[in-house]
Design an enzyme around this catalytic site. Structure first.
Site, PDB file in Angstrom:
ATOM      1  N   SER A   1      79.801  46.232  59.539  1.00 39.48           N
ATOM      2  CA  SER A   1      80.561  45.648  60.528  1.00 39.48           C
ATOM      3  C   SER A   1      80.037  46.482  61.767  1.00 39.48           C
ATOM      4  CB  SER A   1      82.032  45.941  60.412  1.00 39.48           C
ATOM      5  OG  SER A   1      82.789  45.079  61.182  1.00 39.48           O
TER       6      SER A   1
ATOM      7  N   ASP B   1      82.918  35.259  56.085  1.00 38.97           N
ATOM      8  CA  ASP B   1      83.534  36.324  56.906  1.00 38.97           C
ATOM      9  C   ASP B   1      83.996  35.503  58.238  1.00 38.97           C
ATOM     10  OD1 ASP B   1      83.525  38.439  58.766  1.00 38.97           O
ATOM     11  OD2 ASP B   1      81.689  39.303  57.913  1.00 38.97           O
TER      12      ASP B   1
ATOM     13  N   HIS C   1      84.858  39.511  54.976  1.00 40.51           N
ATOM     14  CA  HIS C   1      84.222  40.831  55.875  1.00 40.51           C
ATOM     15  C   HIS C   1      84.664  42.033  55.077  1.00 40.51           C
ATOM     16  CE1 HIS C   1      83.062  42.379  59.854  1.00 40.51           C
ATOM     17  NE2 HIS C   1      84.061  43.089  59.672  1.00 40.51           N
TER      18      HIS C   1
END
Length: 637
Positions: A484, A571, A603
């Site tokens: 991320s 995601d 995610h």
């Protein structure tokens, strides 16, 4: 340690109610004031008053022995392992507790005197951590052992035991402590058979289990060399203690002074065999309170302690109920003050990362404190900004003839949260496969502070290169990975090697390069103008200039590092299109890139650290860090 014999304990207990004199006396007999064989609501102890209506099955206003036995039998079948009399174990429900190697080993005569044992692999006798459950001495079970703690200890070659002990519905103090002592003595007696090192045994537990562990650690050795029972001849001494949310004293007078409250915690009444709180003012009981309190036994030859608390160190209103402060860190600070004066190591932490406690135990045992035999150097400072220390953790594999190559992990968290402790398990495993791994903290000031975080991670890379000889790894070729926001910073490292304005001067070492030779990107943002088109909120919050300046793909050149990308097709935070842009731009310019779309993944999640992904990451890094880089593919798979 202060000398307190078994005779003293017997004398102290003589001042408690007649029912408490017999350790195995039933609950009814203990609280039956008028001797009619049943309990009225008035006779019911305050600490258990909420259960009266549940136990009084026929609603006649009396609790009989038959109703009490029925209630206990019902409660024991609610999912507890082994011997009931307690609520179902809480534990870590996210991870299943693996089956022990040996189950319900009987260490004493009572039905609660059983323990489970998980044996660690390794040469020679293994250190041992013994877990004692919490539950206010009234409930609890050995099955509440945290599965992650179990796994983390065993991967470091430490065996683990979890023991039940008698509860205060049938046996008040000192029964729980003496049972725990006997469990340690039993394990020490059978150390040879169980591949345990009898000289390296530590204890851990939460709340009541913490108090038991501390009591054992500080109390005089309970070994009786003259005993006919060979178990009781063994030492009860420990190497160290890790205590969670623990009370360091059970003396009501000490607690009242510490918190400016006369309220008595309900669990202390059955613990001392009392009927009501007014009895705590009886001077005849004061020696008993002291005998039960770990702090009372502390002396300069005692062992190091690690204390962890979930409750914040907030002020306690004068006169507050005991339930509001029974797990307060003030208990820990009171112990630390005394241990500091005696120069005994004592660590108090509020909501620490679990790895810190494991690392503490490893240091006391003298074993590597990383998984799979790795050694961990924690909190190494690589730079400082405005008085704030920037740190990293370094995991070194067991020594070998060839220096390990270096990997760097950058945590996620939207540039505003997260910690170097949250290292992806794949990178943790690589630390045991011939790689050195560093996990880096950076300033958590949000994307709007760009390029602060990029300056930080570049400073970390330069520091790691400058200290390669000191720690014995090879930093000529460095791989970097992140998830991320960490994936974004990993891409920035991979694509901005020669961008002077992004270099910064964090930590100095400006004669060293911040260039990396391989990038593993887990669903990181790569081009913020495109990202803003799919996320209106993000677009409104950030200027066009920031979106351009903070986008890794805006700096991509043909000599940049190869990239391996994983992204979930579901995601909801960073769209898959961000990773497809990386693949497309790299393909256009001739930089090696491979994208693996993880079907059904969002995610993050376990899919991004499973065996299949680990094999792909290891092969990619082996090829680019351990061998000479060659021509790679630019494919989506």
């Amino acid at each position: 340690m202060q000398r307190h014999g078994w005779i003293l304990i017997a004398v102290l207990l003589s001042v408690v109610t007649a029912s408490a004199q017999e350790e195995r006396s039933p609950f009814i007999r203990r609280h039956d004031r008028d001797g009619d064989g049943r309990l009225t609501r008035e006779e019911f102890p305050r600490w258990a008053s909420g259960m009266f209506d549940r136990i009084d099955a026929d609603r006649d206003g009396f609790v009989t022995s038959a109703e009490d036995r029925t209630f206990r039998a019902t409660r024991a079948t609610r999912g507890n392992r082994g011997n009931g009399r307690n609520r179902p174990p809480r534990g870590n429900l996210q991870v299943r507790l693996e089956a022990p190697d040996l189950t319900d080993l009987r260490y004493g005569p009572d039905e609660r005197n059983v323990l489970d044992l998980w044996l660690a692999e390794g040469e020679g006798p293994r250190p041992l951590v013994v877990y004692f459950h919490g539950g206010g001495f009234r409930s609890g079970d050995k099955a509440s052992l945290d599965p992650k703690l179990l796994r983390d200890l065993r991967t470091r070659g430490i065996s683990v035991a979890a023991a039940n002990y008698r509860l205060t519905d049938t046996a008040p103090f000192p029964a729980p402590m003496h049972d725990a002592a006997r469990a340690v003595q039993f394990l020490r007696r059978n150390a040879g058979k169980l591949a345990i090192d009898p000289g390296r045994i530590a204890a851990t537990g939460g709340s009541a289990g913490a108090g038991i562990s501390l009591w054992l650690a500080f109390h005089d050795d309970l070994a009786d060399p003259e005993s006919e029972d060979p178990v009781l001849r063994q030492s009860t001494r420990l190497t160290a203690v890790v205590a969670q949310n623990g009370q360091t004293s059970y003396d009501p007078r000490f607690i009242a002074e510490l918190f400016k409250s006369e309220d008595v915690e309900d669990a202390l009444l059955p613990f001392f065999g009392l009927r009501n709180a007014s009895e705590v003012s009886n001077p005849k009981l004061f020696p008993l309170f002291e005998e039960a309190s770990p702090l009372h036994h502390l002396t300069k030859d005692d062992v190091p302690v690690f204390l962890a608390y979930r409750q914040p160190d907030a002020p306690v209103p004068e006169g507050a109920r005991a339930a509001t402060f029974i797990h307060h860190p003030r208990f820990g600070y009171a112990l630390k003050e005394r241990m500091d004066a005696l120069e005994i190591p004592c660590v108090v932490r509020l909501r620490p990362d679990p790895e810190e406690a494991v690392s503490f135990l490893c240091r006391q045992f003298g074993v590597p404190d990383g998984p799979n035999g790795t050694t961990v150097h924690r909190d190494l400072e690589y730079g400082k900004v405005d008085g704030t220390s920037l740190r990293l953790d370094l995991y070194l594999p067991p020594r070998s003839a060839e220096k390990p190559r270096l990997l760097v992990w950058i945590h996620g968290g939207g540039w505003t949260k997260g910690s170097k402790a949250k290292i992806n398990p794949m990178f943790g495993r690589l630390a045991g496969e011939g790689y050195a791994t560093a996990s880096v903290d950076y300033r958590l000031t949000g994307l709007t502070s760009h390029p602060d975080q990029t300056h930080d991670v570049k400073g970390a890379i330069r520091w790691l290169r400058a200290n390669a000889d000191r720690f014995g790894y090879d930093a000529t070729r460095i791989g970097v990975g992140g998830g991320s926001a960490g994936g974004h910073l990993a891409l920035m490292l991979g694509m901005t090697a020669d961008v002077e304005e992004l270099e910064g001067d964090i930590g100095g070492n400006l004669d060293r390069s911040s260039r990396v030779q391989a990038v593993v990107d887990l669903f990181g943002p790569s081009e913020f103008k495109a990202f803003a088109r799919e996320n209106e909120r993000f677009g409104r919050r950030h200027s066009l200039e920031l979106k351009e300046a903070a986008s890794p793909l805006g700096y991509l050149t043909a000599d940049d590092a190869p990239v391996l990308i994983f992204h979930g097709d579901r995601d909801p935070v960073v769209p898959l299109s961000q990773s497809r842009l990386v693949l497309e731009r790299c393909r256009e310019i001739g930089v090696e890139a491979t994208l693996y779309v993880v079907e059904g993944a969002g995610h993050g999640g376990k899919q991004f650290s499973d065996n299949a992904r680990f094999a792909l990451v290891k092969a990619f890094l082996d090829r680019h860090l351990k061998a000479r880089a060659g021509t790679g593919s630019q494919d989506e798979e």
